[in-house]
Design an enzyme around this catalytic site. Structure first.
Site, PDB file in Angstrom:
ATOM      1  N   ASP A  41       0.033  10.020  -0.362  1.00  0.00           N
ATOM      2  CA  ASP A  41       1.049  10.811  -1.062  1.00  0.00           C
ATOM      3  C   ASP A  41       0.870  10.829  -2.573  1.00  0.00           C
ATOM      4  O   ASP A  41       1.518  11.609  -3.264  1.00  0.00           O
ATOM      5  CB  ASP A  41       2.448  10.270  -0.730  1.00  0.00           C
ATOM      6  CG  ASP A  41       2.826  10.588   0.703  1.00  0.00           C
ATOM      7  OD1 ASP A  41       2.571  11.723   1.119  1.00  0.00           O
ATOM      8  OD2 ASP A  41       3.348   9.704   1.395  1.00  0.00           O
TER       9      ASP A  41
ATOM     10  N   HIS B 205       0.953   0.519   1.432  1.00  0.00           N
ATOM     11  CA  HIS B 205       0.841   1.037   2.797  1.00  0.00           C
ATOM     12  C   HIS B 205       0.927  -0.119   3.763  1.00  0.00           C
ATOM     13  O   HIS B 205       0.406  -1.199   3.479  1.00  0.00           O
ATOM     14  CB  HIS B 205      -0.495   1.784   2.980  1.00  0.00           C
ATOM     15  CG  HIS B 205      -0.492   2.682   4.156  1.00  0.00           C
ATOM     16  ND1 HIS B 205      -0.778   2.239   5.419  1.00  0.00           N
ATOM     17  CD2 HIS B 205      -0.212   4.000   4.262  1.00  0.00           C
ATOM     18  CE1 HIS B 205      -0.680   3.254   6.260  1.00  0.00           C
ATOM     19  NE2 HIS B 205      -0.329   4.335   5.587  1.00  0.00           N
TER      20      HIS B 205
HETATM   21  N1  ACO Z   1       6.182  -0.323  -5.401  1.00  0.00           N
HETATM   22  C1  ACO Z   1       6.577  -1.585  -5.684  1.00  0.00           C
HETATM   23  N2  ACO Z   1       6.494  -2.611  -4.811  1.00  0.00           N
HETATM   24  C2  ACO Z   1       5.994  -2.361  -3.610  1.00  0.00           C
HETATM   25  C3  ACO Z   1       5.558  -1.080  -3.238  1.00  0.00           C
HETATM   26  C4  ACO Z   1       5.658  -0.031  -4.179  1.00  0.00           C
HETATM   27  N3  ACO Z   1       5.262   1.199  -3.886  1.00  0.00           N
HETATM   28  N4  ACO Z   1       5.122  -1.111  -1.961  1.00  0.00           N
HETATM   29  C5  ACO Z   1       5.267  -2.362  -1.548  1.00  0.00           C
HETATM   30  N5  ACO Z   1       5.782  -3.129  -2.552  1.00  0.00           N
HETATM   31  C6  ACO Z   1       6.035  -4.588  -2.509  1.00  0.00           C
HETATM   32  C7  ACO Z   1       7.286  -4.921  -1.738  1.00  0.00           C
HETATM   33  O1  ACO Z   1       8.415  -4.953  -2.572  1.00  0.00           O
HETATM   34  C8  ACO Z   1       6.931  -6.286  -1.186  1.00  0.00           C
HETATM   35  O2  ACO Z   1       7.031  -7.198  -2.230  1.00  0.00           O
HETATM   36  P1  ACO Z   1       7.458  -8.742  -1.933  1.00  0.00           P
HETATM   37  O3  ACO Z   1       6.367  -9.316  -1.086  1.00  0.00           O
HETATM   38  O4  ACO Z   1       7.564  -9.371  -3.280  1.00  0.00           O
HETATM   39  O5  ACO Z   1       8.781  -8.672  -1.215  1.00  0.00           O
HETATM   40  C9  ACO Z   1       5.447  -6.169  -0.866  1.00  0.00           C
HETATM   41  O6  ACO Z   1       4.950  -5.172  -1.777  1.00  0.00           O
HETATM   42  C10 ACO Z   1       5.168  -5.728   0.558  1.00  0.00           C
HETATM   43  O7  ACO Z   1       5.807  -4.480   0.772  1.00  0.00           O
HETATM   44  P2  ACO Z   1       6.616  -4.064   2.070  1.00  0.00           P
HETATM   45  O8  ACO Z   1       7.734  -3.144   1.718  1.00  0.00           O
HETATM   46  O9  ACO Z   1       6.977  -5.284   2.849  1.00  0.00           O
HETATM   47  O10 ACO Z   1       5.502  -3.289   2.831  1.00  0.00           O
HETATM   48  P3  ACO Z   1       5.733  -2.363   4.075  1.00  0.00           P
HETATM   49  O11 ACO Z   1       4.477  -2.424   4.826  1.00  0.00           O
HETATM   50  O12 ACO Z   1       6.986  -2.715   4.777  1.00  0.00           O
HETATM   51  O13 ACO Z   1       5.968  -0.926   3.420  1.00  0.00           O
HETATM   52  C11 ACO Z   1       5.552   1.127   2.376  1.00  0.00           C
HETATM   53  C12 ACO Z   1       4.974   0.001   3.248  1.00  0.00           C
HETATM   54  C13 ACO Z   1       6.897   1.611   2.976  1.00  0.00           C
HETATM   55  C14 ACO Z   1       4.583   2.290   2.387  1.00  0.00           C
HETATM   56  C15 ACO Z   1       5.757   0.585   0.940  1.00  0.00           C
HETATM   57  O14 ACO Z   1       4.517   0.216   0.387  1.00  0.00           O
HETATM   58  C16 ACO Z   1       6.466   1.607   0.039  1.00  0.00           C
HETATM   59  O15 ACO Z   1       7.695   1.669   0.034  1.00  0.00           O
HETATM   60  N6  ACO Z   1       5.684   2.434  -0.722  1.00  0.00           N
HETATM   61  C17 ACO Z   1       6.284   3.478  -1.521  1.00  0.00           C
HETATM   62  C18 ACO Z   1       6.652   4.663  -0.638  1.00  0.00           C
HETATM   63  C19 ACO Z   1       5.426   5.422  -0.198  1.00  0.00           C
HETATM   64  O16 ACO Z   1       4.535   5.721  -0.984  1.00  0.00           O
HETATM   65  N7  ACO Z   1       5.419   5.775   1.110  1.00  0.00           N
HETATM   66  C20 ACO Z   1       4.320   6.561   1.690  1.00  0.00           C
HETATM   67  C21 ACO Z   1       3.478   5.690   2.606  1.00  0.00           C
HETATM   68  S1  ACO Z   1       2.148   6.638   3.283  1.00  0.00           S
HETATM   69  C22 ACO Z   1       2.906   7.567   4.450  1.00  0.00           C
HETATM   70  O17 ACO Z   1       3.850   7.197   5.075  1.00  0.00           O
HETATM   71  C23 ACO Z   1       2.369   8.867   4.701  1.00  0.00           C
END
Ligand code: ACO
Length: 431
Positions: free
Chosen positions: A365, A308
């Site tokens: 989620d 998140h």
């Molecule tokens: N699985 C694997 N790796 C992940 C995940 C995940 N679910 N979430 C984040 N990471 C990793 C990223 O690859 C990144 O790694 P790095 O530092 O090596 O490059 C690091 O964790 C930081 O992640 P970001 O994508 O930069 O975080 P951001 O804040 O931009 O994204 C998000 C947040 C979109 C929710 C992300 O965690 C994600 O894609 N999760 C899966 C989708 C999801 O569950 N979305 C629902 C969110 S809740 C909502 O909107 C109601």
């Protein structure tokens, strides 16, 4: 209290920037006059560090896993017989309703539950497999065609009426979008039913067989809607604010919110979670494979329902939903193997250094889909249910911005990285 300043040193110039304090939470450096006074912008890709509005509605502490609506901790809404309409009122009007106010609001919702026949007929012309989120977004926008008097919201009475239309008709539209996708006849709303029971009735009753709404299912839906009702400046809410800042009407702004929510990185993640769990269940992959795929940077797959932007701790909504799964499955006496798979996935992810280092925990989620599935809600309706829950949040944020006399159109800047001056070349002279 004395005004605090942050100092920005750039070249031989020192710029003093006021520091703003919220009621709770961190401080914010006010850069709002930086361009005007010094010709400088700030770069904050994806607005990850930018507070782009002031708001009194929802408070989140992502490190501690705290979420409050108007100061009330989210956990206090997880009680016997939670009431979504009451929470919607709290968010939109800023206070818990009295008995009379709640009764009046409920009456307004009931009075507005039918759709104009013009809108209803349009469902017939849609392809049968139309995604319900596409229908919801399009139909919410079309409410502007049928309720024109609400486009400029001149006074409070007009606002309450517009809210009642939007919240009530969105529920009918949502249920009809499912009926259309199944080729089933539409079931009219029942004015004697409460908000969640009525939605389930419109979803599942058929002409010769009235759907019996169980208490456990009604309560679970109520809880799911409450937990999704607002979440400060998330992607869809920010979208609603951006669209609303151009003075676009409430219907159009919320329709834009639905479109943003549809994305798999936002509300659409609950659908992806189910795909992932079902994939494991049918033997396509193990939970361990899933984790490895999520960690592989060359693979676009993510562990959906994990991570998140704001929470660097367990999402408090996920905690409540996780516990609610036990209650609901016990009441319904229908265990779901996907719940065991989800728990296993959670266990191994929370012990894995990749997820620990990045502070990736289950988000809302991760467990919501399992609960919705237990209620009989089909996967293609998961994000629609999320949208119904989030609607009061969008409305409240739209109104807060609408009433802020100092609010200007939201228009970010960019750091241009394209060509320097280049000249047009006629087509016959191009290589
Ligand atoms: N699985 C694997 N790796 C992940 C995940 C995940 N679910 N979430 C984040 N990471 C990793 C990223 O690859 C990144 O790694 P790095 O530092 O090596 O490059 C690091 O964790 C930081 O992640 P970001 O994508 O930069 O975080 P951001 O804040 O931009 O994204 C998000 C947040 C979109 C929710 C992300 O965690 C994600 O894609 N999760 C899966 C989708 C999801 O569950 N979305 C629902 C969110 S809740 C909502 O909107 C109601």
């Amino acid at each position: 209290m004395n005004q605090e300043y942050a100092k920005l040193i750039i070249g031989d110039k020192t710029i003093e920037l006021p520091v703003l304090n919220g009621t709770e939470g961190g401080k914010a450096v006010d850069i709002s006059r930086l361009y005007e006074e010094h010709g400088l912008t700030t770069f904050d890709s994806s607005l990850a560090n930018t507070a782009f509005c002031k708001s009194t509605i929802t408070y989140i502490d992502g490190d501690e896993g705290i979420l409050r609506y108007h100061g009330i901790p989210i956990e206090q809404f997880d009680r016997p017989k939670p009431n979504f309409v009451e929470v919607a009122y709290l968010l939109i009007f800023g206070k818990l309703p009295t008995t009379n106010e709640l009764a009046d609001f409920r009456t307004r919702l009931t009075d507005n539950e039918l759709l104009h026949e013009g809108i209803r007929r349009q469902f017939n012309d849609l392809p049968p497999k139309s995604p319900p989120m596409a229908i919801l977004s399009a139909m919410l926008s079309q409410l502007a065609c049928y309720h024109e008097k609400f486009l400029p919201l001149g006074d409070d009475e007009l606002f309450v009426e517009a809210v009642a239309r939007l919240v009530s008709k969105a529920r009918t539209i949502a249920a009809y979008s499912y009926r259309r996708s199944q080729g089933l006849p539409f079931t009219y709303p029942d004015p004697n039913m409460r908000y969640c029971a009525n939605f389930l009735h419109m979803m599942f009753s058929i002409p010769h067989l009235q759907y019996t709404v169980s208490e456990a299912v009604e309560d679970a839906l109520n809880l799911v809607l409450i937990l999704h009702a607002d979440h400060e400046q998330n992607c869809s809410t920010a979208t609603v604010r951006v669209v609303g800042s151009a003075r676009a009407n409430l219907f159009a702004s919320c329709a834009a919110g639905v479109s943003a929510l549809w994305g798999p990185l936002h509300g659409g993640a609950n659908v992806e979670v189910m795909r992932m769990l079902e994939g494991i269940h049918v033997g396509g992959m193990t939970p361990e494979d899933c984790l490895e795929a999520a960690k592989d940077k060359a693979n676009p797959f993510r562990l959906y329902g994990f991570g998140h932007r704001v929470y660097k701790n367990y999402d408090p909504r996920a905690k409540i939903l996780r516990a609610a799964c036990d209650r609901v499955f016990a009441a319904l006496k229908t265990p779901d193997p996907l719940l065991d798979i989800a728990r296993k996935l959670e266990e191994i992810a929370l012990a894995d250094p990749y997820f620990i280092d990045r502070k990736l925990y289950p988000n809302v989620d991760f467990y919501s889909g399992i609960l919705l599935r237990a209620m009989g809600i089909p996967t293609n309706m998961f994000t629609v249910v999320f949208a119904l829950g989030r609607l009061p949040g969008w409305i409240s944020q739209w109104k807060e911005q609408h009433d802020d006399a100092g609010q200007r159109i939201i228009r970010p800047r960019q750091l241009y990285t394209g060509n320097n001056l280049t000249h047009y070349v006629p087509i016959e002279d191009r290589e």
